[in-house]
Design a protein around this motif. Structure first.
Motif, PDB file in Angstrom:
ATOM      1  N   ARG A  43      13.834 -10.488 -19.732  1.00  8.39           N
ATOM      2  CA  ARG A  43      14.444 -10.397 -18.566  1.00  8.39           C
ATOM      3  C   ARG A  43      14.129 -11.972 -17.763  1.00  8.39           C
ATOM      4  O   ARG A  43      13.600 -13.008 -16.990  1.00  8.39           O
ATOM      5  CB  ARG A  43      14.720  -9.769 -17.828  1.00  8.39           C
ATOM      6  CG  ARG A  43      15.549  -9.874 -15.871  1.00  8.39           C
ATOM      7  CD  ARG A  43      15.902  -8.406 -16.014  1.00  8.39           C
ATOM      8  NE  ARG A  43      14.926  -7.408 -15.386  1.00  8.39           N
ATOM      9  CZ  ARG A  43      14.660  -7.063 -16.254  1.00  8.39           C
ATOM     10  NH1 ARG A  43      15.660  -6.300 -17.651  1.00  8.39           N
ATOM     11  NH2 ARG A  43      13.845  -5.732 -16.118  1.00  8.39           N
ATOM     12  N   SER A  44      11.976 -11.159 -16.849  1.00 11.45           N
ATOM     13  CA  SER A  44      11.577 -12.488 -16.933  1.00 11.45           C
ATOM     14  C   SER A  44      11.053 -13.666 -17.223  1.00 11.45           C
ATOM     15  O   SER A  44      11.146 -14.324 -16.434  1.00 11.45           O
ATOM     16  CB  SER A  44      10.160 -11.694 -16.328  1.00 11.45           C
ATOM     17  OG  SER A  44       9.955 -10.066 -16.060  1.00 11.45           O
ATOM     18  N   LYS A  46      13.473 -16.012 -18.970  1.00 13.22           N
ATOM     19  CA  LYS A  46      14.479 -16.503 -18.731  1.00 13.22           C
ATOM     20  C   LYS A  46      14.538 -16.793 -17.308  1.00 13.22           C
ATOM     21  O   LYS A  46      15.212 -17.452 -16.813  1.00 13.22           O
ATOM     22  CB  LYS A  46      16.111 -16.038 -18.675  1.00 13.22           C
ATOM     23  CG  LYS A  46      15.528 -15.890 -20.853  1.00 13.22           C
ATOM     24  CD  LYS A  46      16.768 -15.474 -21.107  1.00 13.22           C
ATOM     25  CE  LYS A  46      17.037 -15.315 -22.978  1.00 13.22           C
ATOM     26  NZ  LYS A  46      17.889 -14.648 -23.224  1.00 13.22           N
ATOM     27  N   ASP A  47      14.131 -15.788 -16.569  1.00 14.16           N
ATOM     28  CA  ASP A  47      14.573 -15.719 -14.538  1.00 14.16           C
ATOM     29  C   ASP A  47      13.454 -16.737 -13.877  1.00 14.16           C
ATOM     30  O   ASP A  47      12.111 -15.801 -13.816  1.00 14.16           O
ATOM     31  CB  ASP A  47      15.133 -14.306 -13.909  1.00 14.16           C
ATOM     32  CG  ASP A  47      14.936 -14.755 -12.377  1.00 14.16           C
ATOM     33  OD1 ASP A  47      15.195 -16.045 -11.948  1.00 14.16           O
ATOM     34  OD2 ASP A  47      15.957 -13.712 -12.400  1.00 14.16           O
ATOM     35  N   ASP A  48      13.771 -18.204 -13.400  1.00 15.12           N
ATOM     36  CA  ASP A  48      12.183 -18.865 -12.904  1.00 15.12           C
ATOM     37  C   ASP A  48      12.198 -17.896 -11.787  1.00 15.12           C
ATOM     38  O   ASP A  48      11.083 -18.388 -10.811  1.00 15.12           O
ATOM     39  CB  ASP A  48      12.252 -20.184 -12.932  1.00 15.12           C
ATOM     40  CG  ASP A  48      12.610 -20.872 -14.723  1.00 15.12           C
ATOM     41  OD1 ASP A  48      12.473 -20.509 -15.072  1.00 15.12           O
ATOM     42  OD2 ASP A  48      13.312 -21.949 -14.081  1.00 15.12           O
ATOM     43  N   GLU A  49      13.132 -17.320 -10.865  1.00 21.02           N
ATOM     44  CA  GLU A  49      13.100 -16.553  -9.475  1.00 21.02           C
ATOM     45  C   GLU A  49      11.973 -15.300  -9.241  1.00 21.02           C
ATOM     46  O   GLU A  49      11.148 -15.052  -9.276  1.00 21.02           O
ATOM     47  CB  GLU A  49      13.880 -16.752  -9.236  1.00 21.02           C
ATOM     48  CG  GLU A  49      14.726 -17.574  -8.846  1.00 21.02           C
ATOM     49  CD  GLU A  49      16.743 -17.786  -8.058  1.00 21.02           C
ATOM     50  OE1 GLU A  49      16.674 -16.311  -7.951  1.00 21.02           O
ATOM     51  OE2 GLU A  49      16.564 -18.626  -7.041  1.00 21.02           O
ATOM     52  N   VAL A  50      11.742 -15.345 -10.982  1.00 22.97           N
ATOM     53  CA  VAL A  50      10.784 -13.912 -11.499  1.00 22.97           C
ATOM     54  C   VAL A  50       9.889 -14.101 -11.680  1.00 22.97           C
ATOM     55  O   VAL A  50       9.179 -15.113 -12.636  1.00 22.97           O
ATOM     56  CB  VAL A  50      10.978 -12.673 -12.729  1.00 22.97           C
ATOM     57  CG1 VAL A  50      10.336 -12.076 -12.279  1.00 22.97           C
ATOM     58  CG2 VAL A  50      12.646 -12.202 -12.026  1.00 22.97           C
ATOM     59  N   HIS A  53       6.548  -9.456 -12.977  1.00 26.01           N
ATOM     60  CA  HIS A  53       7.011  -8.098 -13.615  1.00 26.01           C
ATOM     61  C   HIS A  53       5.871  -7.276 -13.815  1.00 26.01           C
ATOM     62  O   HIS A  53       5.039  -7.295 -14.603  1.00 26.01           O
ATOM     63  CB  HIS A  53       7.830  -8.071 -15.124  1.00 26.01           C
ATOM     64  CG  HIS A  53       8.358  -7.122 -15.716  1.00 26.01           C
ATOM     65  ND1 HIS A  53      10.112  -6.588 -14.626  1.00 26.01           N
ATOM     66  CD2 HIS A  53       8.174  -5.627 -16.594  1.00 26.01           C
ATOM     67  CE1 HIS A  53       9.529  -5.346 -14.670  1.00 26.01           C
ATOM     68  NE2 HIS A  53       8.849  -4.765 -15.910  1.00 26.01           N
TER      69      HIS A  53
END
Length: 247
Positions: A43-44, A46-50, A53
């Motif tokens: 999840r981290s 794939k998500d550029d906004e993250v 973690h």
């Protein structure tokens, strides 16, 4: 006690050996915990906004018998489950990246199986046991060493650690089902993992009290666990080993 925020891959990259003392439990995370780490990493990644973690803390104290000519030995008081599982995921990713590269797949430049091993699983310039970044307890140690070396784990005379093999097998299967883009996302997600790096001062901090406090809200320690830890933790490593093996 010194506590600092640290990137997990950067933390593992430093020249040191993380040693799980013999009074600690064996590696015991199940596939369920591995799946949670996997999902968080993917999840981290794939998500550029993250940006990051957080996965918890690693608490350790430097072995008092360390010599200047040796790799620093850091005795892990808390966090061995996370540290071991993270190492198994990195190991499986290095294996899969090598397999894809050998098959002719084009991998991102920063997804290097050689660098994953040499930076995060090994002290590449060292020899003997100091070569391994993570040293587990009896029953788990030989299996992890052979995995890092790329050797068969089912060799005569030594039984492979079931939990280590089950969990690295789970990571291998999830990675084998992934596209190259997904592999890159896993690698990117690993680079976003953050932790609290807690270094204890053996002259001022009591590792036993800290160990009990950190574990008071997790899986309950048995009286045998507490007694074994209390007896062994205050002794030099050589004496710990003698008592553990003989008694």
């Amino acid at each position: 006690m010194k506590a600092n925020e640290a990137n997990c891959l950067t933390f593992l990259k430093k020249t040191a050996q993380f040693v799980i003392p013999i009074y600690q439990r064996p590696y015991s995370w199940s596939e369920q915990q591995c799946r949670q780490l996997w999902d968080d990493v993917v999840r981290s990644g794939k998500d550029d906004e993250v940006d990051s973690h957080f996965i918890g803390s690693i608490v350790y104290v430097q072995d008092g018998v360390y010599q200047a000519s040796e790799v620093p030995r850091l005795l892990v008081i808390d966090g061995q489950q996370r540290l071991t599982t993270l190492s198994l995921l990195i190991l499986a990713l290095a294996e899969e990246a090598k397999r894809r590269g050998d098959a002719g797949d084009e991998l991102p430049d920063d997804l290097s199986p050689r660098k994953l091993r040499r930076y995060h699983l090994m002290n590449a310039e060292e020899e003997g046991d100091q070569r391994y970044k993570l040293m587990l307890t009896y029953g788990d140690a030989e299996t992890l060493r052979r995995l890092v070396d790329g050797k068969a784990t089912d060799h005569p005379g030594v039984e492979a650690s079931p939990r280590v093999m089950e969990n690295v097998g789970a990571f291998r299967s999830w990675l084998a089902e992934s596209s190259v883009a997904h592999l890159a996302a896993v690698h990117h997600g690993l680079g976003k993992l953050m932790m609290i790096d807690v270094s204890l001062d053996p002259k001022h901090d009591d590792p036993q009290l800290i160990f009990e406090s950190l574990n008071s809200t997790g899986l309950a320690l048995s009286q045998a666990d507490l007694i074994r830890n209390y007896v062994l933790m205050g002794l030099e490593p050589a004496e710990q080993k003698r008592l553990y093996e003989d008694h």
